[in-house]
Design an enzyme around this catalytic site. Sequence first.
Site, PDB file in Angstrom:
ATOM      1  N   ASP A 105     -24.191 154.276 110.790  1.00  0.00           N
ATOM      2  CA  ASP A 105     -23.946 155.992 112.321  1.00  0.00           C
ATOM      3  C   ASP A 105     -23.197 155.716 112.763  1.00  0.00           C
ATOM      4  O   ASP A 105     -22.523 155.069 113.939  1.00  0.00           O
ATOM      5  CB  ASP A 105     -25.752 156.022 112.343  1.00  0.00           C
ATOM      6  CG  ASP A 105     -26.685 157.232 112.749  1.00  0.00           C
ATOM      7  OD1 ASP A 105     -25.111 158.219 112.613  1.00  0.00           O
ATOM      8  OD2 ASP A 105     -26.706 157.373 113.404  1.00  0.00           O
ATOM      9  N   ASN A 108     -20.165 158.270 113.454  1.00  0.00           N
ATOM     10  CA  ASN A 108     -18.833 158.305 113.152  1.00  0.00           C
ATOM     11  C   ASN A 108     -18.372 160.383 113.667  1.00  0.00           C
ATOM     12  O   ASN A 108     -17.447 159.988 114.473  1.00  0.00           O
ATOM     13  CB  ASN A 108     -19.182 158.781 111.544  1.00  0.00           C
ATOM     14  CG  ASN A 108     -18.760 157.849 111.157  1.00  0.00           C
ATOM     15  OD1 ASN A 108     -18.580 156.562 111.513  1.00  0.00           O
ATOM     16  ND2 ASN A 108     -19.099 157.961 109.459  1.00  0.00           N
ATOM     17  N   ARG A 115     -15.043 165.512 113.472  1.00  0.00           N
ATOM     18  CA  ARG A 115     -15.288 164.663 111.842  1.00  0.00           C
ATOM     19  C   ARG A 115     -15.060 163.805 111.102  1.00  0.00           C
ATOM     20  O   ARG A 115     -15.625 163.246 111.333  1.00  0.00           O
ATOM     21  CB  ARG A 115     -16.777 165.177 111.945  1.00  0.00           C
ATOM     22  CG  ARG A 115     -17.616 166.231 113.290  1.00  0.00           C
ATOM     23  CD  ARG A 115     -19.476 166.296 112.542  1.00  0.00           C
ATOM     24  NE  ARG A 115     -19.908 165.971 111.897  1.00  0.00           N
ATOM     25  CZ  ARG A 115     -21.059 164.832 112.538  1.00  0.00           C
ATOM     26  NH1 ARG A 115     -20.623 164.949 113.874  1.00  0.00           N
ATOM     27  NH2 ARG A 115     -22.015 163.974 111.951  1.00  0.00           N
ATOM     28  N   HIS A 134     -15.575 159.737 109.979  1.00  0.00           N
ATOM     29  CA  HIS A 134     -15.488 159.186 108.729  1.00  0.00           C
ATOM     30  C   HIS A 134     -14.476 158.168 108.914  1.00  0.00           C
ATOM     31  O   HIS A 134     -14.717 157.246 107.905  1.00  0.00           O
ATOM     32  CB  HIS A 134     -16.157 160.295 107.737  1.00  0.00           C
ATOM     33  CG  HIS A 134     -17.193 160.399 108.228  1.00  0.00           C
ATOM     34  ND1 HIS A 134     -18.131 160.138 108.751  1.00  0.00           N
ATOM     35  CD2 HIS A 134     -16.836 161.856 108.300  1.00  0.00           C
ATOM     36  CE1 HIS A 134     -19.048 161.604 109.024  1.00  0.00           C
ATOM     37  NE2 HIS A 134     -18.673 162.209 108.722  1.00  0.00           N
ATOM     38  N   LEU A 153     -19.076 138.642  97.027  1.00  0.00           N
ATOM     39  CA  LEU A 153     -20.535 139.247  97.507  1.00  0.00           C
ATOM     40  C   LEU A 153     -20.866 140.858  96.914  1.00  0.00           C
ATOM     41  O   LEU A 153     -19.120 140.792  95.939  1.00  0.00           O
ATOM     42  CB  LEU A 153     -19.196 139.531  98.473  1.00  0.00           C
ATOM     43  CG  LEU A 153     -20.176 141.097  99.581  1.00  0.00           C
ATOM     44  CD1 LEU A 153     -21.038 140.114 100.687  1.00  0.00           C
ATOM     45  CD2 LEU A 153     -18.729 141.591 100.438  1.00  0.00           C
ATOM     46  N   ARG A 193     -34.141 154.662 113.567  1.00  0.00           N
ATOM     47  CA  ARG A 193     -34.653 154.712 112.763  1.00  0.00           C
ATOM     48  C   ARG A 193     -34.367 154.546 110.744  1.00  0.00           C
ATOM     49  O   ARG A 193     -33.341 154.690 110.444  1.00  0.00           O
ATOM     50  CB  ARG A 193     -35.409 156.577 112.290  1.00  0.00           C
ATOM     51  CG  ARG A 193     -34.030 157.095 112.195  1.00  0.00           C
ATOM     52  CD  ARG A 193     -33.932 158.738 112.254  1.00  0.00           C
ATOM     53  NE  ARG A 193     -32.757 159.096 112.301  1.00  0.00           N
ATOM     54  CZ  ARG A 193     -32.506 159.732 113.713  1.00  0.00           C
ATOM     55  NH1 ARG A 193     -33.319 160.311 114.691  1.00  0.00           N
ATOM     56  NH2 ARG A 193     -31.648 161.105 114.205  1.00  0.00           N
ATOM     57  N   SER A 240     -34.214 156.759 108.087  1.00  0.00           N
ATOM     58  CA  SER A 240     -33.094 157.611 107.389  1.00  0.00           C
ATOM     59  C   SER A 240     -33.709 157.758 106.075  1.00  0.00           C
ATOM     60  O   SER A 240     -32.174 158.030 105.165  1.00  0.00           O
ATOM     61  CB  SER A 240     -32.136 157.775 108.141  1.00  0.00           C
ATOM     62  OG  SER A 240     -32.356 157.706 109.132  1.00  0.00           O
TER      63      SER A 240
END
Length: 241
Positions: free
Chosen positions: A19, A21, A32, A36, A130, A189, A191
């Site tokens: 969160d 970005n 925005r 990102h 991974l 939170r 989300s």
Amino acid sequence: MPPAGSDTAGGLHVAIIMDGNGRWAQRRSLRRAAGHRAGVRAVRRVVESAPSMGIGALTLYAFSSDNWQRPKGEVQALMRLLREFIPSETRRSVRNGVRLRMIGRRDRLDPGLVRSIEKAEAATSGGRALDLRLAIDYSARDQILRAASALEAEGATRESFDRRLATAGGLGDGYRDVDFLIRTGGEQRLSDFLLWECAYAELYFTPVMWPDFTAADLETALAEFQRRQRRFGQVPESSAG
Ligand code: FPP
């Protein structure tokens, strides 16, 4: 004893809500979408450093089902980034032994993006360094509902539901409880992210905006995880009796 699914023999399962970005971009008077784009660079940093930090599985929240409600231009920018990211990340993943998979709904994504995800999943299926899971058009509630509706009326166990949940998310046999959940950007939170899998996850919230998140921040977070005492609803042995 930890519940089934939380075996960390294959390394920790870390989940990240990336969160901040938008705020990162706005503070720099950028659009925005630029936030990102910077976020993708942070994704690369974290994916590269995760295996050397004891992380076996990493689930990243790239696009939630609620994110469709963002302005059209922002949704398009995010989808464009994913269309660029997946093929380039596939090559990198093959080189680095990373298994790349997607969780979430595929039926509302651009067919070209779905094809590149399928290609990535096939090309990287042998990766052992991974297990990287990208959550795209993902909603934990939706995944739980799908698993529940596939459930037979009788005979369900935690393990059989875990398997159904993994299938509902698009993972087949890949169910893993989350050990450690990180959320950047200062909010605290979940989300609608991995609600079932986070039943006993340790939670970590940091004010660092996702595009600023570095390998050193991941190390700091993991050091905090190591200090936590996981009890899984039980009492420590020293207090028993
Ligand atoms: C939340 O920040 C972040 C997202 C909704 C998208 C996360 C996407 C990326 C990190 C880039 C794409 C990912 C990959 C794997 C290619 P926000 O926009 O809600 O920030 P804000 O809370 O500051 O507005």
